[in-house]
Scaffold this motif. Sequence first.
Motif, mmCIF file in Angstrom:
data_model
loop_
_atom_site.group_PDB
_atom_site.id
_atom_site.type_symbol
_atom_site.label_atom_id
_atom_site.label_comp_id
_atom_site.label_asym_id
_atom_site.label_seq_id
_atom_site.Cartn_x
_atom_site.Cartn_y
_atom_site.Cartn_z
ATOM 1 N N LEU A 1 -9.208 -7.742 -5.348
ATOM 2 C CA LEU A 1 -9.762 -7.195 -4.114
ATOM 3 C C LEU A 1 -11.252 -7.511 -4.001
ATOM 4 O O LEU A 1 -11.752 -7.818 -2.920
ATOM 5 C CB LEU A 1 -9.547 -5.679 -4.063
ATOM 6 N N ARG A 2 -11.952 -7.431 -5.154
ATOM 7 C CA ARG A 2 -13.381 -7.726 -5.132
ATOM 8 C C ARG A 2 -13.616 -9.183 -4.739
ATOM 9 O O ARG A 2 -14.533 -9.497 -3.983
ATOM 10 C CB ARG A 2 -13.984 -7.464 -6.511
ATOM 11 N N THR A 3 -12.783 -10.073 -5.265
ATOM 12 C CA THR A 3 -12.950 -11.490 -4.949
ATOM 13 C C THR A 3 -12.560 -11.759 -3.498
ATOM 14 O O THR A 3 -13.211 -12.533 -2.800
ATOM 15 C CB THR A 3 -12.090 -12.340 -5.900
ATOM 16 N N TYR A 4 -11.518 -11.066 -3.049
ATOM 17 C CA TYR A 4 -11.070 -11.189 -1.664
ATOM 18 C C TYR A 4 -12.197 -10.794 -0.707
ATOM 19 O O TYR A 4 -12.382 -11.414 0.347
ATOM 20 C CB TYR A 4 -9.846 -10.300 -1.457
ATOM 21 N N ALA A 5 -12.968 -9.766 -1.103
ATOM 22 C CA ALA A 5 -14.078 -9.313 -0.266
ATOM 23 C C ALA A 5 -15.061 -10.449 -0.022
ATOM 24 O O ALA A 5 -15.564 -10.625 1.094
ATOM 25 C CB ALA A 5 -14.789 -8.135 -0.926
ATOM 26 N N VAL B 1 -17.772 -3.825 3.284
ATOM 27 C CA VAL B 1 -17.234 -4.656 4.365
ATOM 28 C C VAL B 1 -15.714 -4.513 4.429
ATOM 29 O O VAL B 1 -15.129 -4.376 5.505
ATOM 30 C CB VAL B 1 -17.655 -6.132 4.169
ATOM 31 N N LEU B 2 -15.077 -4.500 3.260
ATOM 32 C CA LEU B 2 -13.617 -4.326 3.237
ATOM 33 C C LEU B 2 -13.227 -2.993 3.862
ATOM 34 O O LEU B 2 -12.294 -2.920 4.667
ATOM 35 C CB LEU B 2 -13.111 -4.330 1.786
ATOM 36 N N ILE B 3 -13.958 -1.942 3.502
ATOM 37 C CA ILE B 3 -13.607 -0.609 3.995
ATOM 38 C C ILE B 3 -13.803 -0.535 5.511
ATOM 39 O O ILE B 3 -12.950 -0.022 6.239
ATOM 40 C CB ILE B 3 -14.429 0.469 3.263
ATOM 41 N N VAL B 4 -14.931 -1.077 5.994
ATOM 42 C CA VAL B 4 -15.180 -1.079 7.438
ATOM 43 C C VAL B 4 -14.077 -1.844 8.154
ATOM 44 O O VAL B 4 -13.520 -1.388 9.155
ATOM 45 C CB VAL B 4 -16.570 -1.684 7.752
ATOM 46 N N ASN B 5 -13.705 -3.001 7.608
ATOM 47 C CA ASN B 5 -12.665 -3.822 8.234
ATOM 48 C C ASN B 5 -11.312 -3.124 8.267
ATOM 49 O O ASN B 5 -10.476 -3.445 9.100
ATOM 50 C CB ASN B 5 -12.530 -5.149 7.496
ATOM 51 N N SER B 6 -11.100 -2.184 7.334
ATOM 52 C CA SER B 6 -9.799 -1.518 7.305
ATOM 53 C C SER B 6 -9.597 -0.642 8.538
ATOM 54 O O SER B 6 -8.482 -0.245 8.849
ATOM 55 C CB SER B 6 -9.657 -0.688 6.032
ATOM 56 N N SER C 1 -9.024 -5.261 15.386
ATOM 57 C CA SER C 1 -8.744 -6.687 15.473
ATOM 58 C C SER C 1 -8.243 -7.208 14.139
ATOM 59 O O SER C 1 -8.642 -6.740 13.089
ATOM 60 C CB SER C 1 -10.015 -7.433 15.874
ATOM 61 N N LYS C 2 -7.357 -8.216 14.194
ATOM 62 C CA LYS C 2 -6.865 -8.815 12.961
ATOM 63 C C LYS C 2 -7.932 -9.696 12.339
ATOM 64 O O LYS C 2 -7.922 -9.952 11.147
ATOM 65 C CB LYS C 2 -5.617 -9.667 13.275
ATOM 66 N N SER C 3 -8.861 -10.154 13.172
ATOM 67 C CA SER C 3 -9.938 -11.005 12.678
ATOM 68 C C SER C 3 -10.835 -10.192 11.768
ATOM 69 O O SER C 3 -11.034 -8.999 11.970
ATOM 70 C CB SER C 3 -10.750 -11.549 13.837
ATOM 71 N N ARG C 4 -11.379 -10.866 10.766
ATOM 72 C CA ARG C 4 -12.162 -10.132 9.787
ATOM 73 C C ARG C 4 -13.604 -9.931 10.237
ATOM 74 O O ARG C 4 -14.348 -9.200 9.628
ATOM 75 C CB ARG C 4 -12.139 -10.876 8.450
ATOM 76 N N ASN D 1 -7.238 -4.597 3.175
ATOM 77 C CA ASN D 1 -8.460 -3.817 3.372
ATOM 78 C C ASN D 1 -8.187 -2.327 3.238
ATOM 79 O O ASN D 1 -8.930 -1.599 2.570
ATOM 80 C CB ASN D 1 -9.052 -4.095 4.756
ATOM 81 N N ALA D 2 -7.127 -1.878 3.877
ATOM 82 C CA ALA D 2 -6.778 -0.461 3.817
ATOM 83 C C ALA D 2 -6.491 -0.046 2.368
ATOM 84 O O ALA D 2 -6.950 0.997 1.906
ATOM 85 C CB ALA D 2 -5.569 -0.181 4.704
ATOM 86 N N LEU D 3 -5.761 -0.915 1.674
ATOM 87 C CA LEU D 3 -5.442 -0.634 0.274
ATOM 88 C C LEU D 3 -6.728 -0.550 -0.553
ATOM 89 O O LEU D 3 -6.887 0.359 -1.390
ATOM 90 C CB LEU D 3 -4.535 -1.742 -0.259
ATOM 91 N N SER D 4 -7.674 -1.476 -0.312
ATOM 92 C CA SER D 4 -8.947 -1.446 -1.033
ATOM 93 C C SER D 4 -9.656 -0.125 -0.826
ATOM 94 O O SER D 4 -10.182 0.473 -1.765
ATOM 95 C CB SER D 4 -9.875 -2.552 -0.554
ATOM 96 N N ALA D 5 -9.695 0.321 0.441
ATOM 97 C CA ALA D 5 -10.393 1.568 0.754
ATOM 98 C C ALA D 5 -9.774 2.720 -0.024
ATOM 99 O O ALA D 5 -10.492 3.557 -0.593
ATOM 100 C CB ALA D 5 -10.331 1.831 2.251
#
Lengths: 303, 292
Positions: free
Chosen positions: A134-138, B29-34, B38-41, B236-240
């Motif tokens: 996940l960190r790398t994906y970020a 950024v991952l958490i915000v994107n979750s 939009s599907k776009s990152r 992204n959701a999973l990361s959050a």
Amino acid sequence: MTRKSRFLAAPYLVWLAIFTIIPLALIVVFAFTTTVTVDETGRIITAEELLSAEADGVVLGELTEKTVFTLDNITATSAYMPVMVRSIWLALIATVLCLVIGYPTAYLISRLTFSRQKMMLMLVMLPMWMNFLLRTYAWMTLLERNGWINKLLGLIGLGPFEMINTQGAVVLGMVYNYLPFMILPLYSIMTKIDNSVLEAAGDLGCNPIKTFSRVVWPLSLPGVATGITMVFVPAISTFIISRMLGGGTNMLIGDLIDLQFLGNAYNPNLGAAISLVLMAVILLCMSITNALDNEDMEGGALL
Amino acid sequence: MNTSGTRFSPLRRLYLVAIFAFLYIPILVLIVNSFNASKSRTVWTGFTLDWYRRLFSNETIITSLINTLAVALIASVVATILGTMAAIGLHNMKRITRSLVINLTYMPILNPEIITGVSLMLLFVSLNISFGYLTLILSHISFCVPYVILNVLPKLRQTDRSLYEAALDLGCTPMKAFTKVIIPEIMPGILTGFLMSFTYSIDDFVISYFTYGPTSQTLSITIFSMTRRKVSPEVNALSAIIFLVVLSVLLIMNLREINAEKKTRMAVSAAIRNESKSHKHEHAADSNGGGE
């Protein structure tokens, strides 16, 4: 706690033999052997012979598979020299960067009050506990052509830059993933350096630079050695970071091994040989680090 | 006591802030994107909880989460039992055999993960064991046991032999003396070993990657296949969620530790104060020494 209780270790010794020693021995065995097709007389049938015989409709008799000793796998690894050199080079850069960035971080944290130290340590460890995929994906999200960094740069009229799928991106991924491995051992050594020692050095006429070079640095060397090993070993053997951020064009040793075992180029013998070379490279690098560490430790003891 | 934290120059503070920004911005950024509709990152089109809803209805993810927890639990329990027994046995061995076994135990920790993974894969291929839960759990036990042994051994070294002998003198059977004296003494080491095994097992990707079967996907493996697809906002959701879980676990652990430290510090300083009050001259030096 009598002598008899040593038999409690027996199940583990069996386990150790089956799941640590035999698998490593298997790598050596696979690296030095290959599977060949032989006929009843034990003559080796090459792949070309087999093909031409099939085309001509000739029956070669009872064919069996046999494992024979060979050095071909080991010599074949030399064809991948560029990949090995690249792996060592990128891992070295990442290790040096981690040391340069992590050393001041660890030092600054070690000079904080106890509860703040704990808080900061937690902040260092938190990303480490998150799945490294996940960190790398970020970073993929940040670095890609339409990613956040290019967008921000675009606002001030720069770019877009080609950042993902470069060697720089791979190094960045390594530094990001393994920086905590450098900070933690450095911190655990530095937190033992008492402030009074630093004050004593100052009182005895050392300027801050001299205090660092003659007191802090020698005392922190065991942590430096541990940190270097803890970053270098995973960095040189990674195959995910290079695949996700290097885009397949910046293959590393890890990718080569993965390809031989689970990829299209299925050839466990060659894969085992490459693994053996990787272990040799790591052993060599680690013995260099250890030698440096011991040498400087003696210097530190004299101080 | 370390008080230099109060004299932190702005430059040093800025450096630490920069390092933590580097460590946390990608996760942020991952958490915000979750929450991005939009599907776009990189294009923000509005707030949504849709990705979370999809995540929880995604059967692959739920199954692999259950797999991960089951494998981690089984592997760490077996590793803890095996490792604790091994540590006790090793503690009572001759020094030469012990150091030999300990050096071999270090191997899976020192070796790169890919080597451990590949070597175990070769073992299972050679033994003709098909890849699945069995191979996955066996591999996880293998890389967990060293952590248990290396946590229990130091605790065994710290235990006082005479306590065990005293228990025997007072009429305990060896078994009873063992469970009543030795086990409680080494319990913290056993627990740390168990927790380390559990977390390493949950977090592992590389070794699982070489030893899992089609039916025994763990969360790491599922994440891997998700990140290979170009766009998958569920990740992204999973990361959050994972971030939140890890954060709360660490916070609880740290607050407890800091509280415990504060309590002992207060107790010590209270003890010093009492001591110096009652025996002003004789014991002041001693108790100060103990408080450092």
